[in-house]
Design a protein around this motif. Sequence first.
Motif, PDB file in Angstrom:
ATOM      1  N   GLN A   1     -16.985  -2.489  -2.247  1.00  0.00           N
ATOM      2  CA  GLN A   1     -15.740  -2.456  -1.481  1.00  0.00           C
ATOM      3  C   GLN A   1     -14.558  -2.415  -2.439  1.00  0.00           C
ATOM      4  O   GLN A   1     -14.486  -3.186  -3.377  1.00  0.00           O
ATOM      5  N   VAL A   2     -13.647  -1.493  -2.195  1.00  0.00           N
ATOM      6  CA  VAL A   2     -12.480  -1.338  -3.051  1.00  0.00           C
ATOM      7  C   VAL A   2     -11.369  -2.240  -2.552  1.00  0.00           C
ATOM      8  O   VAL A   2     -11.082  -2.299  -1.362  1.00  0.00           O
ATOM      9  N   GLN A   3     -10.761  -2.941  -3.492  1.00  0.00           N
ATOM     10  CA  GLN A   3      -9.616  -3.779  -3.144  1.00  0.00           C
ATOM     11  C   GLN A   3      -8.452  -3.536  -4.089  1.00  0.00           C
ATOM     12  O   GLN A   3      -8.656  -3.399  -5.297  1.00  0.00           O
ATOM     13  N   LEU A   4      -7.268  -3.476  -3.526  1.00  0.00           N
ATOM     14  CA  LEU A   4      -6.035  -3.411  -4.311  1.00  0.00           C
ATOM     15  C   LEU A   4      -5.189  -4.595  -3.875  1.00  0.00           C
ATOM     16  O   LEU A   4      -4.899  -4.750  -2.682  1.00  0.00           O
ATOM     17  N   VAL A   5      -4.806  -5.412  -4.828  1.00  0.00           N
ATOM     18  CA  VAL A   5      -4.038  -6.616  -4.508  1.00  0.00           C
ATOM     19  C   VAL A   5      -2.742  -6.622  -5.300  1.00  0.00           C
ATOM     20  O   VAL A   5      -2.766  -6.674  -6.533  1.00  0.00           O
ATOM     21  N   GLU A   6      -1.633  -6.577  -4.566  1.00  0.00           N
ATOM     22  CA  GLU A   6      -0.317  -6.585  -5.207  1.00  0.00           C
ATOM     23  C   GLU A   6       0.178  -8.016  -5.383  1.00  0.00           C
ATOM     24  O   GLU A   6      -0.169  -8.908  -4.601  1.00  0.00           O
ATOM     25  N   SER A   7       1.018  -8.203  -6.375  1.00  0.00           N
ATOM     26  CA  SER A   7       1.673  -9.489  -6.588  1.00  0.00           C
ATOM     27  C   SER A   7       2.957  -9.251  -7.349  1.00  0.00           C
ATOM     28  O   SER A   7       3.195  -8.164  -7.887  1.00  0.00           O
ATOM     29  N   GLY A   8       3.811 -10.288  -7.397  1.00  0.00           N
ATOM     30  CA  GLY A   8       5.024 -10.198  -8.191  1.00  0.00           C
ATOM     31  C   GLY A   8       6.307 -10.006  -7.407  1.00  0.00           C
ATOM     32  O   GLY A   8       7.392  -9.991  -7.984  1.00  0.00           O
ATOM     33  N   GLY A   9       6.191  -9.825  -6.101  1.00  0.00           N
ATOM     34  CA  GLY A   9       7.392  -9.666  -5.307  1.00  0.00           C
ATOM     35  C   GLY A   9       8.184 -10.961  -5.208  1.00  0.00           C
ATOM     36  O   GLY A   9       7.717 -12.029  -5.600  1.00  0.00           O
ATOM     37  N   GLY A  10       9.401 -10.851  -4.685  1.00  0.00           N
ATOM     38  CA  GLY A  10      10.231 -12.035  -4.537  1.00  0.00           C
ATOM     39  C   GLY A  10      11.673 -11.675  -4.275  1.00  0.00           C
ATOM     40  O   GLY A  10      11.997 -10.523  -3.978  1.00  0.00           O
ATOM     41  N   LEU A  11      12.526 -12.682  -4.394  1.00  0.00           N
ATOM     42  CA  LEU A  11      13.961 -12.511  -4.162  1.00  0.00           C
ATOM     43  C   LEU A  11      14.673 -12.445  -5.511  1.00  0.00           C
ATOM     44  O   LEU A  11      14.444 -13.295  -6.388  1.00  0.00           O
ATOM     45  N   VAL A  12      15.528 -11.450  -5.659  1.00  0.00           N
ATOM     46  CA  VAL A  12      16.261 -11.266  -6.914  1.00  0.00           C
ATOM     47  C   VAL A  12      17.658 -10.761  -6.595  1.00  0.00           C
ATOM     48  O   VAL A  12      17.864 -10.087  -5.576  1.00  0.00           O
ATOM     49  N   GLN A  13      18.606 -11.092  -7.450  1.00  0.00           N
ATOM     50  CA  GLN A  13      19.965 -10.606  -7.253  1.00  0.00           C
ATOM     51  C   GLN A  13      20.090  -9.172  -7.750  1.00  0.00           C
ATOM     52  O   GLN A  13      19.323  -8.729  -8.628  1.00  0.00           O
ATOM     53  N   ALA A  14      21.043  -8.475  -7.199  1.00  0.00           N
ATOM     54  CA  ALA A  14      21.315  -7.107  -7.639  1.00  0.00           C
ATOM     55  C   ALA A  14      21.560  -7.096  -9.142  1.00  0.00           C
ATOM     56  O   ALA A  14      22.250  -7.967  -9.673  1.00  0.00           O
ATOM     57  N   GLY A  15      20.976  -6.098  -9.793  1.00  0.00           N
ATOM     58  CA  GLY A  15      21.071  -6.007 -11.248  1.00  0.00           C
ATOM     59  C   GLY A  15      19.927  -6.679 -11.976  1.00  0.00           C
ATOM     60  O   GLY A  15      19.762  -6.485 -13.190  1.00  0.00           O
ATOM     61  N   GLY A  16      19.145  -7.449 -11.264  1.00  0.00           N
ATOM     62  CA  GLY A  16      18.033  -8.165 -11.863  1.00  0.00           C
ATOM     63  C   GLY A  16      16.778  -7.316 -11.988  1.00  0.00           C
ATOM     64  O   GLY A  16      16.792  -6.114 -11.705  1.00  0.00           O
ATOM     65  N   SER A  17      15.699  -7.982 -12.419  1.00  0.00           N
ATOM     66  CA  SER A  17      14.444  -7.287 -12.672  1.00  0.00           C
ATOM     67  C   SER A  17      13.280  -8.034 -12.039  1.00  0.00           C
ATOM     68  O   SER A  17      13.325  -9.252 -11.859  1.00  0.00           O
ATOM     69  N   ARG A  19       8.689  -7.546 -12.008  1.00  0.00           N
ATOM     70  CA  ARG A  19       7.518  -6.746 -12.356  1.00  0.00           C
ATOM     71  C   ARG A  19       6.430  -6.987 -11.326  1.00  0.00           C
ATOM     72  O   ARG A  19       5.981  -8.114 -11.131  1.00  0.00           O
ATOM     73  N   LEU A  20       6.023  -5.906 -10.688  1.00  0.00           N
ATOM     74  CA  LEU A  20       4.930  -5.967  -9.727  1.00  0.00           C
ATOM     75  C   LEU A  20       3.618  -5.630 -10.420  1.00  0.00           C
ATOM     76  O   LEU A  20       3.588  -4.815 -11.353  1.00  0.00           O
ATOM     77  N   SER A  21       2.548  -6.237  -9.927  1.00  0.00           N
ATOM     78  CA  SER A  21       1.213  -5.956 -10.439  1.00  0.00           C
ATOM     79  C   SER A  21       0.310  -5.526  -9.296  1.00  0.00           C
ATOM     80  O   SER A  21       0.477  -5.975  -8.165  1.00  0.00           O
ATOM     81  N   CYS A  22      -0.642  -4.671  -9.624  1.00  0.00           N
ATOM     82  CA  CYS A  22      -1.650  -4.241  -8.651  1.00  0.00           C
ATOM     83  C   CYS A  22      -3.003  -4.338  -9.334  1.00  0.00           C
ATOM     84  O   CYS A  22      -3.306  -3.543 -10.232  1.00  0.00           O
ATOM     85  N   ALA A  23      -3.790  -5.299  -8.914  1.00  0.00           N
ATOM     86  CA  ALA A  23      -5.123  -5.493  -9.475  1.00  0.00           C
ATOM     87  C   ALA A  23      -6.139  -4.737  -8.623  1.00  0.00           C
ATOM     88  O   ALA A  23      -6.215  -4.940  -7.415  1.00  0.00           O
ATOM     89  N   ALA A  24      -6.904  -3.864  -9.283  1.00  0.00           N
ATOM     90  CA  ALA A  24      -7.895  -3.041  -8.591  1.00  0.00           C
ATOM     91  C   ALA A  24      -9.298  -3.554  -8.889  1.00  0.00           C
ATOM     92  O   ALA A  24      -9.609  -3.898 -10.024  1.00  0.00           O
ATOM     93  N   ALA A 110      -3.326   8.369   0.632  1.00  0.00           N
ATOM     94  CA  ALA A 110      -4.291   7.836  -0.322  1.00  0.00           C
ATOM     95  C   ALA A 110      -5.473   7.190   0.370  1.00  0.00           C
ATOM     96  O   ALA A 110      -5.377   6.725   1.507  1.00  0.00           O
ATOM     97  N   ASP A 111      -6.599   7.148  -0.348  1.00  0.00           N
ATOM     98  CA  ASP A 111      -7.811   6.553   0.207  1.00  0.00           C
ATOM     99  C   ASP A 111      -7.711   5.036   0.304  1.00  0.00           C
ATOM    100  O   ASP A 111      -8.269   4.429   1.217  1.00  0.00           O
ATOM    101  N   TYR A 112      -7.050   4.427  -0.676  1.00  0.00           N
ATOM    102  CA  TYR A 112      -7.037   2.971  -0.747  1.00  0.00           C
ATOM    103  C   TYR A 112      -5.605   2.446  -0.831  1.00  0.00           C
ATOM    104  O   TYR A 112      -4.760   3.022  -1.539  1.00  0.00           O
ATOM    105  N   TRP A 113      -5.385   1.344  -0.135  1.00  0.00           N
ATOM    106  CA  TRP A 113      -4.056   0.726  -0.086  1.00  0.00           C
ATOM    107  C   TRP A 113      -4.172  -0.789  -0.211  1.00  0.00           C
ATOM    108  O   TRP A 113      -5.122  -1.391   0.291  1.00  0.00           O
ATOM    109  N   GLY A 114      -3.175  -1.377  -0.846  1.00  0.00           N
ATOM    110  CA  GLY A 114      -3.059  -2.818  -0.820  1.00  0.00           C
ATOM    111  C   GLY A 114      -2.292  -3.260   0.402  1.00  0.00           C
ATOM    112  O   GLY A 114      -1.841  -2.433   1.205  1.00  0.00           O
ATOM    113  N   LYS A 115      -2.135  -4.572   0.550  1.00  0.00           N
ATOM    114  CA  LYS A 115      -1.451  -5.112   1.729  1.00  0.00           C
ATOM    115  C   LYS A 115       0.044  -5.242   1.525  1.00  0.00           C
ATOM    116  O   LYS A 115       0.781  -5.504   2.476  1.00  0.00           O
ATOM    117  N   GLY A 116       0.502  -5.073   0.297  1.00  0.00           N
ATOM    118  CA  GLY A 116       1.929  -5.054   0.040  1.00  0.00           C
ATOM    119  C   GLY A 116       2.488  -6.368  -0.468  1.00  0.00           C
ATOM    120  O   GLY A 116       1.913  -7.437  -0.242  1.00  0.00           O
TER     121      GLY A 116
END
Length: 123
Positions: A1-17, A19-24, A110-116
């Motif tokens: 079974q293929v899994q894609l798991v995203e992480s790294g989202g959050g709240l940031v102020q404009a101009g900030g940075s 980094r999102l990750s996607c583990a396959a 695409a064939d495979y998607w993460g949950k976001g």
Amino acid sequence: QVQLVESGGGLVQAGGSLRLSCAASGRTFSRYIMGWFRQAPGKEREFVAHITWSDSNTYYADSVKGRFTISRDNAKNTVYLQMNSLKPEDTAVYYCAADRSIIDLSRGAADYWGKGTLVTVSS
């Protein structure tokens, strides 16, 4: 079974940075193109960037070019999206996707998607 798991989202102020990750997991992704998409509230999902596993060719939507960088770590089967100079209009749920066809992936078929993972940029 293929899994894609995203992480790294959050709240940031404009101009900030962020980094999102996607583990396959589940299969070898050496022949897959990996991509990031996003969907803002009330809008359709849109393409952000993609990268090939084999030669790291990358492609970006005009709206993020020069601000976002997609990269991958083959050993970890992980794809990253470094987002700099964030703007309120970058607020969206960001999805990771995988497919063997650049055409299908770029079209959002695409064939495979993460949950976001949710990214919120405050002004």
